[in-house]
Design an enzyme around this catalytic site. Structure first.
Site, PDB file in Angstrom:
ATOM      1  N   GLY A  13      36.210  13.851  73.160  1.00  9.00           N
ATOM      2  CA  GLY A  13      37.426  14.541  73.619  1.00  9.00           C
ATOM      3  C   GLY A  13      38.273  13.717  74.566  1.00  9.00           C
ATOM      4  O   GLY A  13      38.992  14.275  75.403  1.00  9.00           O
ATOM      5  N   ASN A  15      40.863  11.831  73.749  1.00 10.25           N
ATOM      6  CA  ASN A  15      42.274  12.068  73.399  1.00 10.25           C
ATOM      7  C   ASN A  15      42.729  13.419  73.930  1.00 10.25           C
ATOM      8  O   ASN A  15      43.849  13.553  74.418  1.00 10.25           O
ATOM      9  CB  ASN A  15      42.473  12.009  71.888  1.00 10.25           C
ATOM     10  CG  ASN A  15      42.733  10.590  71.421  1.00 10.25           C
ATOM     11  OD1 ASN A  15      43.827  10.062  71.615  1.00 10.25           O
ATOM     12  ND2 ASN A  15      41.727   9.971  70.829  1.00 10.25           N
ATOM     13  N   ARG A  65      33.145  26.960  54.569  1.00 11.76           N
ATOM     14  CA  ARG A  65      34.247  26.279  55.251  1.00 11.76           C
ATOM     15  C   ARG A  65      35.366  27.258  55.636  1.00 11.76           C
ATOM     16  O   ARG A  65      35.830  27.290  56.772  1.00 11.76           O
ATOM     17  CB  ARG A  65      34.811  25.174  54.348  1.00 11.76           C
ATOM     18  CG  ARG A  65      35.837  24.293  55.032  1.00 11.76           C
ATOM     19  CD  ARG A  65      36.275  23.150  54.142  1.00 11.76           C
ATOM     20  NE  ARG A  65      35.176  22.325  53.677  1.00 11.76           N
ATOM     21  CZ  ARG A  65      34.542  21.404  54.415  1.00 11.76           C
ATOM     22  NH1 ARG A  65      34.918  21.194  55.664  1.00 11.76           N
ATOM     23  NH2 ARG A  65      33.548  20.704  53.918  1.00 11.76           N
ATOM     24  N   MET A  90      36.002  16.658  63.560  1.00 12.25           N
ATOM     25  CA  MET A  90      35.360  16.038  62.398  1.00 12.25           C
ATOM     26  C   MET A  90      35.049  17.063  61.308  1.00 12.25           C
ATOM     27  O   MET A  90      33.926  17.149  60.814  1.00 12.25           O
ATOM     28  CB  MET A  90      34.072  15.302  62.831  1.00 12.25           C
ATOM     29  CG  MET A  90      34.327  14.231  63.878  1.00 12.25           C
ATOM     30  SD  MET A  90      35.551  13.002  63.355  1.00 12.25           S
ATOM     31  CE  MET A  90      34.543  12.003  62.267  1.00 12.25           C
ATOM     32  N   ARG A  91      36.041  17.819  60.949  1.00 17.24           N
ATOM     33  CA  ARG A  91      35.868  18.810  59.891  1.00 17.24           C
ATOM     34  C   ARG A  91      37.006  18.658  58.896  1.00 17.24           C
ATOM     35  O   ARG A  91      38.162  18.459  59.301  1.00 17.24           O
ATOM     36  CB  ARG A  91      35.960  20.236  60.474  1.00 17.24           C
ATOM     37  CG  ARG A  91      34.879  20.568  61.476  1.00 17.24           C
ATOM     38  CD  ARG A  91      33.582  20.930  60.843  1.00 17.24           C
ATOM     39  NE  ARG A  91      33.722  22.024  59.899  1.00 17.24           N
ATOM     40  CZ  ARG A  91      32.910  22.194  58.837  1.00 17.24           C
ATOM     41  NH1 ARG A  91      31.935  21.332  58.613  1.00 17.24           N
ATOM     42  NH2 ARG A  91      33.083  23.206  58.028  1.00 17.24           N
ATOM     43  N   LEU A  93      39.482  20.513  56.593  1.00 12.97           N
ATOM     44  CA  LEU A  93      39.993  21.878  56.754  1.00 12.97           C
ATOM     45  C   LEU A  93      40.265  22.526  55.399  1.00 12.97           C
ATOM     46  O   LEU A  93      40.680  21.855  54.450  1.00 12.97           O
ATOM     47  CB  LEU A  93      41.280  21.843  57.575  1.00 12.97           C
ATOM     48  CG  LEU A  93      41.095  21.281  58.986  1.00 12.97           C
ATOM     49  CD1 LEU A  93      42.431  20.939  59.607  1.00 12.97           C
ATOM     50  CD2 LEU A  93      40.323  22.262  59.860  1.00 12.97           C
ATOM     51  N   ASN A 107      47.517  15.480  63.766  1.00 10.39           N
ATOM     52  CA  ASN A 107      46.232  14.787  63.849  1.00 10.39           C
ATOM     53  C   ASN A 107      46.488  13.363  64.304  1.00 10.39           C
ATOM     54  O   ASN A 107      47.576  12.823  64.105  1.00 10.39           O
ATOM     55  CB  ASN A 107      45.550  14.777  62.477  1.00 10.39           C
ATOM     56  CG  ASN A 107      44.187  14.100  62.522  1.00 10.39           C
ATOM     57  OD1 ASN A 107      43.409  14.305  63.457  1.00 10.39           O
ATOM     58  ND2 ASN A 107      43.904  13.256  61.532  1.00 10.39           N
ATOM     59  N   HIS A 109      44.876   9.482  63.891  1.00  7.76           N
ATOM     60  CA  HIS A 109      43.958   8.734  63.035  1.00  7.76           C
ATOM     61  C   HIS A 109      43.999   7.266  63.459  1.00  7.76           C
ATOM     62  O   HIS A 109      45.080   6.713  63.631  1.00  7.76           O
ATOM     63  CB  HIS A 109      44.389   8.885  61.572  1.00  7.76           C
ATOM     64  CG  HIS A 109      43.479   8.162  60.636  1.00  7.76           C
ATOM     65  ND1 HIS A 109      42.220   8.622  60.311  1.00  7.76           N
ATOM     66  CD2 HIS A 109      43.621   6.988  59.976  1.00  7.76           C
ATOM     67  CE1 HIS A 109      41.636   7.780  59.483  1.00  7.76           C
ATOM     68  NE2 HIS A 109      42.463   6.772  59.258  1.00  7.76           N
ATOM     69  N   SER A 136      47.855   6.194  64.352  1.00  7.99           N
ATOM     70  CA  SER A 136      48.971   6.999  63.833  1.00  7.99           C
ATOM     71  C   SER A 136      48.780   8.465  64.203  1.00  7.99           C
ATOM     72  O   SER A 136      47.670   8.988  64.147  1.00  7.99           O
ATOM     73  CB  SER A 136      49.024   6.940  62.296  1.00  7.99           C
ATOM     74  OG  SER A 136      48.987   5.614  61.828  1.00  7.99           O
ATOM     75  N   ASP A 145      44.061  12.808  56.024  1.00  9.29           N
ATOM     76  CA  ASP A 145      44.780  11.702  56.689  1.00  9.29           C
ATOM     77  C   ASP A 145      46.085  11.357  55.977  1.00  9.29           C
ATOM     78  O   ASP A 145      46.495  10.192  55.902  1.00  9.29           O
ATOM     79  CB  ASP A 145      43.888  10.445  56.806  1.00  9.29           C
ATOM     80  CG  ASP A 145      42.657  10.726  57.649  1.00  9.29           C
ATOM     81  OD1 ASP A 145      42.753  11.561  58.560  1.00  9.29           O
ATOM     82  OD2 ASP A 145      41.608  10.124  57.380  1.00  9.29           O
ATOM     83  N   ALA A 173      45.637   2.773  73.128  1.00  2.00           N
ATOM     84  CA  ALA A 173      46.941   3.019  72.484  1.00  2.00           C
ATOM     85  C   ALA A 173      47.074   4.504  72.133  1.00  2.00           C
ATOM     86  O   ALA A 173      48.142   5.097  72.292  1.00  2.00           O
ATOM     87  CB  ALA A 173      47.087   2.146  71.243  1.00  2.00           C
ATOM     88  N   GLU A 174      45.975   5.084  71.691  1.00  2.00           N
ATOM     89  CA  GLU A 174      46.014   6.506  71.319  1.00  2.00           C
ATOM     90  C   GLU A 174      46.384   7.380  72.519  1.00  2.00           C
ATOM     91  O   GLU A 174      47.129   8.353  72.383  1.00  2.00           O
ATOM     92  CB  GLU A 174      44.662   6.950  70.748  1.00  2.00           C
ATOM     93  CG  GLU A 174      44.340   6.258  69.436  1.00  2.00           C
ATOM     94  CD  GLU A 174      43.204   6.911  68.672  1.00  2.00           C
ATOM     95  OE1 GLU A 174      42.195   7.304  69.301  1.00  2.00           O
ATOM     96  OE2 GLU A 174      43.324   7.013  67.437  1.00  2.00           O
TER      97      GLU A 174
END
Ligand code: GRF
Length: 315
Positions: A13, A15, A65, A90-91, A93, A107, A109, A136, A145, A173-174
């Protein structure tokens, strides 16, 4: 009013933390109202909880799901969030969940999309001898993605970089990219140019539509005919951005205002046949706005035009 954001995480977590700290800066246009996870041990949940942000965890284990997504969706909706931000969630959707949050889910990536979707992005960039890697932020669509890229930062690959050393720098960078991109994206909700462009799109979807400026307001009508939509921007300094459309009359107007007095109002000088609908509340349902505009067009369009539309609709 700040945009309300729910962040979904599965792990560290970091980010999410970058987004959270950026939200503490003055004038940040978003606030984090929920951090949710499919993993109750996610480190990021502790960070968020300690920072006073509501947290929610529900394991996906043993659930279909779509069923797990529905539980997450419910928690997000309850929090009042109008944006979903995936940060190491990490799912994969379900299409239902993606459809519910279309245009409102972002999102991050760790690659320069469209390169290297999926996992092991850094290793793949190094093996391909790319001079740069990067990160990105994109809107989430049904494909993994994929979806329109909202922002990217390139990160030079150093001689001797391993997947781990590169990943560490890409993360730095993120932490710059995600808060800034999210802030710019949510700011559209109160941006008069963006909101007018949205109205314009639906107005011009009507036959024989044209646009003029009327009393300083972008105004849409039928060529050589009557007007069916106005965009009121900061009218008499009220600070609001609203769409004005035709309705059936005073009863419908009263009913709408009764149902939601923040969103609907009686537009000054327009009388009973019109209603004002706020566009800048952050939760505008554009399909719904499109319906209002189409209805308003129909209310003023000459019979020969509405007939054409009806005939076309039958096919
Ligand atoms: C980030 O590198 C992000 O690009 C990817 O997952 C990682 C999440 O890391 N989607 P963290 O949980 O934010 O530390």
């Amino acid at each position: 009013m700040k945009a309300k954001v729910a962040v979904l995480i599965s792990g560290a977590g970091t980010n999410m933390a970058a987004l959270l700290y950026a939200a503490k800066l003055p004038n940040c246009p978003y606030e984090i109202v929920l951090v949710a996870s499919n993993n109750s041990d996610a480190e990021g949940l502790k960070i968020a909880a300690t920072e006073g942000v509501p947290v929610f965890a529900k394991s996906h284990v043993g659930l279909e799901r779509a069923a797990h997504d529905a539980i997450m969706h419910e928690a997000i909706t309850q929090s009042g969030a109008t944006y979903v931000v995936l940060a190491g969630y990490m799912r994969i959707l379900s299409t239902e969940f993606v459809a519910k949050w279309g245009g409102r889910m972002l999102n991050i990536h760790p690659s320069l999309l469209p390169k290297y979707k999926g996992l092991h992005t850094h290793q793949r960039a190094i093996e391909a001898k790319d001079p740069v890697a990067g990160t990105s932020v994109h809107l989430v669509t049904a494909e993994l993605d994929d979806g329109p890229v909202l922002g990217q930062i390139e990160v030079a690959i150093l001689p001797g970089d391993t997947a781990n050393t590169l990943a560490d720098r890409v993360k730095m960078a993120e932490y710059q990219l995600y808060p800034k991109t999210l802030a710019d994206y949510v700011a559209r909700d109160t941006n008069p140019e963006y909101l007018t462009a949205q109205v314009r799109k639906y107005a011009f979807a009507q036959p024989e539509a044209d646009e003029v400026l009327s009393h300083g307001m972008p105004c849409f009508g039928i060529i050589g005919g009557k007007k069916f939509a106005y965009v009121s921007i900061d009218h008499h300094g009220d600070g609001n951005i609203a769409l004005l459309v035709k309705i059936s009359g005073i009863e419908e107007q009263a009913m709408l205002i009764d149902s939601d007095a923040e969103r609907y109002h009686r537009p000054a000088y327009f009388g009973d046949g019109w209603v004002g609908i706020r566009l800048d509340l952050g939760d505008t349902d554009w399909d719904h706005i499109g319906d209002w505009i189409a209805k308003s067009w129909r209310a003023v369009a000459p019979k020969k035009l509405t007939k054409l539309v009806d005939v076309a609709a039958e096919f």
